[in-house]
Enzyme design. Structure first.
Site, PDB file in Angstrom:
ATOM      1  N   CYS A 100       0.831  -1.198   0.000  1.00  0.00           N
ATOM      2  CA  CYS A 100       0.000   0.000   0.000  1.00  0.00           C
ATOM      3  C   CYS A 100       0.869   1.252   0.000  1.00  0.00           C
ATOM      4  CB  CYS A 100      -0.917   0.006   1.227  1.00  0.00           C
ATOM      5  SG  CYS A 100      -1.973   1.464   1.342  1.00  0.00           S
ATOM      6  N   CYS A 106      -0.952   5.984   7.090  1.00  0.00           N
ATOM      7  CA  CYS A 106      -2.240   5.499   7.582  1.00  0.00           C
ATOM      8  C   CYS A 106      -2.004   4.557   8.760  1.00  0.00           C
ATOM      9  CB  CYS A 106      -2.971   4.785   6.450  1.00  0.00           C
ATOM     10  SG  CYS A 106      -4.465   3.918   6.962  1.00  0.00           S
ATOM     11  N   CYS A 109      -2.903  -0.354   8.924  1.00  0.00           N
ATOM     12  CA  CYS A 109      -2.118  -1.589   8.798  1.00  0.00           C
ATOM     13  C   CYS A 109      -0.707  -1.332   9.323  1.00  0.00           C
ATOM     14  CB  CYS A 109      -2.055  -2.042   7.343  1.00  0.00           C
ATOM     15  SG  CYS A 109      -3.665  -2.433   6.622  1.00  0.00           S
ATOM     16  N   CYS A 185      -7.346   1.771  -1.181  1.00  0.00           N
ATOM     17  CA  CYS A 185      -7.071   1.003   0.035  1.00  0.00           C
ATOM     18  C   CYS A 185      -6.837  -0.448  -0.346  1.00  0.00           C
ATOM     19  CB  CYS A 185      -8.224   1.124   1.027  1.00  0.00           C
ATOM     20  SG  CYS A 185      -7.976   0.144   2.534  1.00  0.00           S
ATOM     21  N   PHE A 324     -22.796 -14.205  24.586  1.00  0.00           N
ATOM     22  CA  PHE A 324     -22.363 -13.107  23.715  1.00  0.00           C
ATOM     23  C   PHE A 324     -22.664 -13.505  22.268  1.00  0.00           C
ATOM     24  CE2 PHE A 324     -19.449 -13.520  27.329  1.00  0.00           C
ATOM     25  CZ  PHE A 324     -19.570 -12.284  27.957  1.00  0.00           C
ATOM     26  N   ASN A 329     -24.273 -15.884  14.974  1.00  0.00           N
ATOM     27  CA  ASN A 329     -23.166 -16.344  14.131  1.00  0.00           C
ATOM     28  C   ASN A 329     -22.760 -17.786  14.441  1.00  0.00           C
ATOM     29  OD1 ASN A 329     -21.140 -15.717  12.097  1.00  0.00           O
ATOM     30  ND2 ASN A 329     -19.631 -15.605  13.747  1.00  0.00           N
ATOM     31  N   ASP A 371     -27.034  -9.517  31.390  1.00  0.00           N
ATOM     32  CA  ASP A 371     -25.763  -8.819  31.556  1.00  0.00           C
ATOM     33  C   ASP A 371     -24.719  -9.840  31.987  1.00  0.00           C
ATOM     34  OD1 ASP A 371     -23.598  -7.257  32.170  1.00  0.00           O
ATOM     35  OD2 ASP A 371     -24.613  -6.010  33.663  1.00  0.00           O
ATOM     36  N   CYS A 420     -11.194 -11.924  20.628  1.00  0.00           N
ATOM     37  CA  CYS A 420     -10.548 -10.902  19.797  1.00  0.00           C
ATOM     38  C   CYS A 420      -9.408 -10.220  20.545  1.00  0.00           C
ATOM     39  CB  CYS A 420     -11.563  -9.878  19.310  1.00  0.00           C
ATOM     40  SG  CYS A 420     -12.417  -8.994  20.636  1.00  0.00           S
TER      41      CYS A 420
END
Length: 464
Positions: A100, A106, A109, A185, A324, A329, A371, A420
């Site tokens: 890129c 930027c 990345c 991009c 969650f 998914n 919760d 994550c």
């Protein structure tokens, strides 16, 4: 993998941690200090780690292990310095030409200067090191990955007017609010990439471009969606947005208002759908709405779902709980395998989304709001959902510590954890291992290619 997930004796800190713990002291002004340094390894965020002549740790932007660099310190801190490369004196074999043109400007990345396989090895090493800090040995994680370019189907572009009145469109620079103006991009999927030139041209014609804060881009299998964040409505510009939507053939809406923004469509309102195709199952269609969470990499998400389904091997008569759960998914593919699924989400709108998606696909999924950071709520949930065969955890970045602590009192035979944030995963895994769970499978998903971010997957089994 005999040692996988097994506790080992604690050890003294090596002093070679890749994690940067920021002290309270503020950054000082840039320094003119310059020195040749040898890069020893990568920090978890992808920066090179070296030590200066006094032994002080130096984190160097865009430097790779084994390289010798002339580095300039731009931030002095008490325990470490931050620097950038002035000159590359010895080049690593892992270094490649960034694909890129905006790399280094930027902030999107951080690792494009590093060979793809080296990026993935680094992510495996990060996960293993974080678990080692918890006293847990991991074998080499399996890697799930997809295309090395044009993988990102969701993005947010900032819009700003500079001092000369020019409209800037792009991403933020690293650790800065400064907007980097881009014309292309490398990681956007091609339909979104193709929208950048006409979008830039449109922004330059607006009567009130300062009312536009940012633009969200989303590509589904059937269409492209643009969502404009606008401080207030503007009649003439609304006509321009409508004409743009008609010309480009996509869906275009605007979040209008400073505080409680409402969504107004300049085009026909789209039907947003995600299709999951798991081997041995019929295709599943999940509907969602603007603002709902959707993984940025469709291919890798499909692989992650397939991996969890394979690990849990759902079958008729089994009971699985998905915490969650998002829009379903994991819930729907597990239910499609024959299991009865109970999905839990913190958002009432997402509970409704799970229920409608399950009904649309004719699947046995119940859903409730709770919760999952509240220990009393988690206690009640696990008490009411006894005799579970398996559990799925897919929490946000802060992890699922409350749930993992409670699972010592309410053990389940198998648990699939999708994370994550590898640091919070390691923390939560330590609670589970202490409670009698053992890690049986480990995978790293290269969801965010060319960045230091990653998804991690683990299968735990309870051994008491």
């Amino acid at each position: 993998m005999a040692m996988l997930g097994k506790r080992r004796p604690s050890r003294a800190a090596s002093g070679k941690s890749g994690l940067v713990r920021q002290p309270a002291a503020k950054s000082t002004s840039a320094s003119d200090t310059s020195d040749a340094l040898v890069v020893e390894r990568l920090a978890h965020d992808g920066r090179g780690v070296a030590h200066d002549a006094t032994g002080k740790t130096v984190f160097i932007d865009r430097a790779l292990p084994g390289e010798r660099v002339d580095a300039a310190v731009h931030v002095n801190r008490k325990r470490f310095d931050e620097a950038h490369v002035k000159a590359l004196l010895h080049r690593s074999q892992q270094r490649v030409e960034p694909p890129c043109v905006y790399f280094g400007q930027c902030g999107g990345c951080q690792l494009q200067h590093m060979a793809i396989e080296a990026q993935r090895t680094h992510k495996q090493d990060v996960l293993c090191e974080l678990f080692a800090r918890q006293g847990i040995e991991l074998g080499p994680p399996h890697v799930l990955h997809g295309s090395s370019e044009h993988y990102r189907r969701r993005a947010r572009l900032g819009v700003k007017i500079d001092g000369q009145g020019n409209v800037l469109l792009g991403f933020r620079a690293a650790h800065s609010h400064r907007l980097v103006d881009i014309h292309q991009c490398h990681v956007l999927v091609e339909p979104l990439q193709a929208l950048l030139p006409p979008l830039r041209a449109l922004l330059a014609t607006l009567e009130a471009p300062r009312l536009v804060g940012h633009i969200e881009l989303l590509a589904t299998a059937s269409e492209c969606v643009l969502l404009v964040r606008q401080l207030k409505a503007h009649a003439l510009d609304a006509e321009r947005w409508q004409a743009f939507a008609k010309q480009q053939g996509g869906a275009l809406g605007a979040w209008l208002g400073r505080e409680s923004a409402s969504l107004h469509w300049y085009s026909a309102e789209p039907v947003l759908e995600e299709t999951l195709q798991i081997e041995g199952q019929p295709p599943l269609t999940l509907t969602f709405a603007p603002g709902d969470f959707l993984q940025v990499n469709a291919d890798v998400n499909q692989q992650m779902v397939a991996q969890v389904v394979k690990w849990l091997a759902p079958a008729p008569g089994q009971h699985v709980m998905d915490l969650f759960a998002g829009m379903g998914n994991f819930s729907l593919p597990i239910a499609s395998g024959g299991a009865k699924v109970h999905a839990v989400e913190g958002s009432a709108s997402m509970v409704a989304r799970i229920s409608s998606n399950a009904a649309r696909n004719g699947l046995d999924v119940s859903a409730q709001q709770a919760d999952l950071s509240d220990s009393a709520a988690v206690e009640t949930l696990l008490t009411n959902q006894q005799h579970l065969d398996a559990l799925v955890l897919d929490p946000p970045r802060n992890g699922a510590e409350t749930v993992c602590k409670a699972l010592s009192r309410y053990p389940v035979p198998r648990l699939a954890y999708v994370s994550c944030d590898p640091a919070t995963l390691a923390r939560d895994a330590a609670h589970l291992v202490q409670a009698g769970y053992r890690i049986k499978q480990v995978a790293v998903a290269d969801m965010f290619l060319h960045t230091a971010h990653m998804e991690s997957l683990m299968l735990f089994e309870y051994e008491g």
